[in-house]
Design a protein around this motif. Structure first.
Motif, mmCIF file in Angstrom:
data_model
loop_
_atom_site.group_PDB
_atom_site.id
_atom_site.type_symbol
_atom_site.label_atom_id
_atom_site.label_comp_id
_atom_site.label_asym_id
_atom_site.label_seq_id
_atom_site.Cartn_x
_atom_site.Cartn_y
_atom_site.Cartn_z
ATOM 1 N N GLN A 177 0.838 -1.199 0.000
ATOM 2 C CA GLN A 177 0.000 0.000 0.000
ATOM 3 C C GLN A 177 0.874 1.250 0.000
ATOM 4 N N ASP A 178 1.954 1.231 0.758
ATOM 5 C CA ASP A 178 2.845 2.390 0.793
ATOM 6 C C ASP A 178 3.529 2.623 -0.552
ATOM 7 N N SER A 179 3.909 1.549 -1.247
ATOM 8 C CA SER A 179 4.574 1.741 -2.539
ATOM 9 C C SER A 179 3.599 2.221 -3.611
ATOM 10 N N LEU A 180 2.302 2.145 -3.349
ATOM 11 C CA LEU A 180 1.308 2.659 -4.294
ATOM 12 C C LEU A 180 1.102 4.163 -4.158
ATOM 13 N N ILE A 181 1.563 4.756 -3.062
ATOM 14 C CA ILE A 181 1.352 6.189 -2.830
ATOM 15 C C ILE A 181 1.891 7.045 -3.982
ATOM 16 N N PRO A 182 3.117 6.844 -4.449
ATOM 17 C CA PRO A 182 3.586 7.667 -5.582
ATOM 18 C C PRO A 182 2.702 7.507 -6.819
ATOM 19 N N PHE A 183 2.182 6.303 -7.051
ATOM 20 C CA PHE A 183 1.307 6.075 -8.197
ATOM 21 C C PHE A 183 -0.003 6.840 -8.039
ATOM 22 N N VAL A 184 -0.554 6.828 -6.834
ATOM 23 C CA VAL A 184 -1.783 7.580 -6.573
ATOM 24 C C VAL A 184 -1.546 9.061 -6.877
ATOM 25 N N VAL A 185 -0.439 9.589 -6.395
ATOM 26 C CA VAL A 185 -0.123 11.007 -6.627
ATOM 27 C C VAL A 185 0.093 11.265 -8.121
ATOM 28 N N LEU A 186 0.822 10.404 -8.795
ATOM 29 C CA LEU A 186 1.064 10.580 -10.231
ATOM 30 C C LEU A 186 -0.239 10.536 -11.034
ATOM 31 N N VAL A 187 -1.097 9.604 -10.693
ATOM 32 C CA VAL A 187 -2.345 9.477 -11.447
ATOM 33 C C VAL A 187 -3.255 10.673 -11.202
ATOM 34 N N ASP A 236 -8.747 4.501 -10.112
ATOM 35 C CA ASP A 236 -8.716 3.036 -10.135
ATOM 36 C C ASP A 236 -8.420 2.506 -11.533
ATOM 37 N N GLU A 237 -9.135 3.021 -12.533
ATOM 38 C CA GLU A 237 -8.964 2.543 -13.908
ATOM 39 C C GLU A 237 -7.554 2.777 -14.420
ATOM 40 N N LYS A 238 -7.035 3.978 -14.206
ATOM 41 C CA LYS A 238 -5.697 4.299 -14.714
ATOM 42 C C LYS A 238 -4.618 3.520 -13.961
ATOM 43 N N MET A 239 -4.794 3.373 -12.646
ATOM 44 C CA MET A 239 -3.804 2.607 -11.884
ATOM 45 C C MET A 239 -3.817 1.147 -12.304
ATOM 46 N N TYR A 240 -4.987 0.604 -12.595
ATOM 47 C CA TYR A 240 -5.042 -0.787 -13.044
ATOM 48 C C TYR A 240 -4.312 -0.953 -14.372
ATOM 49 N N LYS A 241 -4.491 0.005 -15.276
ATOM 50 C CA LYS A 241 -3.788 -0.065 -16.570
ATOM 51 C C LYS A 241 -2.275 -0.025 -16.371
ATOM 52 N N ILE A 242 -1.803 0.831 -15.482
ATOM 53 C CA ILE A 242 -0.371 0.978 -15.249
ATOM 54 C C ILE A 242 0.195 -0.252 -14.547
ATOM 55 N N LEU A 243 -0.541 -0.760 -13.565
ATOM 56 C CA LEU A 243 -0.023 -1.839 -12.715
ATOM 57 C C LEU A 243 -0.720 -3.170 -12.979
ATOM 58 N N GLU A 244 -1.209 -3.356 -14.177
ATOM 59 C CA GLU A 244 -1.956 -4.570 -14.520
ATOM 60 C C GLU A 244 -1.164 -5.835 -14.193
ATOM 61 N N GLU A 249 1.164 -6.270 -11.871
ATOM 62 C CA GLU A 249 1.208 -6.457 -10.434
ATOM 63 C C GLU A 249 -0.155 -6.865 -9.878
ATOM 64 N N PHE A 250 -1.220 -6.362 -10.487
ATOM 65 C CA PHE A 250 -2.571 -6.658 -10.018
ATOM 66 C C PHE A 250 -3.135 -7.946 -10.615
ATOM 67 N N SER A 251 -2.375 -8.617 -11.468
ATOM 68 C CA SER A 251 -2.898 -9.803 -12.153
ATOM 69 C C SER A 251 -2.921 -11.049 -11.263
ATOM 70 N N ASP A 252 -2.187 -11.045 -10.150
ATOM 71 C CA ASP A 252 -2.213 -12.199 -9.247
ATOM 72 C C ASP A 252 -3.627 -12.460 -8.760
ATOM 73 N N ASN A 253 -3.949 -13.740 -8.588
ATOM 74 C CA ASN A 253 -5.283 -14.101 -8.117
ATOM 75 C C ASN A 253 -5.632 -13.423 -6.806
ATOM 76 N N ILE A 254 -4.651 -13.303 -5.916
ATOM 77 C CA ILE A 254 -4.928 -12.703 -4.609
ATOM 78 C C ILE A 254 -5.414 -11.261 -4.749
ATOM 79 N N CYS A 255 -4.961 -10.561 -5.759
ATOM 80 C CA CYS A 255 -5.375 -9.166 -5.974
ATOM 81 C C CYS A 255 -6.830 -9.062 -6.399
ATOM 82 N N HIS A 256 -7.382 -10.145 -6.920
ATOM 83 C CA HIS A 256 -8.768 -10.128 -7.377
ATOM 84 C C HIS A 256 -9.719 -10.763 -6.368
ATOM 85 N N GLN A 257 -9.170 -11.310 -5.285
ATOM 86 C CA GLN A 257 -10.043 -11.793 -4.217
ATOM 87 C C GLN A 257 -10.737 -10.593 -3.596
#
Length: 125
Positions: free
Chosen positions: A15-25, A39-47, A49-57
């Protein structure tokens, strides 16, 4: 924004490493964005990293973990670093950078642009 993925440096995100991405987006939308847009733009950028099954639980209220993590990164950006305004200031579902957040956005852009220039020079050398 694709080059921004370098901020993770090959590691799984936190969650902390996502902070710069939140600010950039948010900054890429001029400093104010709807949560859905972030949410949409971050998913496109980090697809990847977010592709793991656990991320979609789903977690609380059937929200996918990746969305939950983005929301918490925004909260941490607001509460710890004062980069994002509160809902009382911006409105529900609107994420807006503070002046401090705008300065951090500029620092991130400068860092990423300078590191991109160095990489391009090395490839062309």
């Amino acid at each position: 924004m694709e080059y921004a993925r370098r901020l993770l440096k090959g590691k799984k995100y936190t969650q902390d490493s996502l902070i710069p991405f939140v600010v950039l987006v948010i900054g890429s939308f001029g400093g104010v964005a709807e949560k859905r847009e972030v949410d949409e733009k971050m998913y496109k950028i980090l697809e990847e990293e977010f592709s793991d099954n656990i991320c979609h639980q789903t977690v609380a209220h059937d929200v996918p973990r990746w969305r939950h993590d983005i929301a918490w990164a925004k909260e941490r950006a607001k509460q710890i670093y004062s980069y994002v305004k509160s809902a009382e200031e911006s409105g529900r579902g609107i994420w807006e950078l503070t002046e401090k957040g705008k300065k951090y956005y500029d620092e991130l852009i400068n860092y990423l642009e300078s590191s991109t220039t160095v990489i391009r020079r090395k490839k062309n050398a």
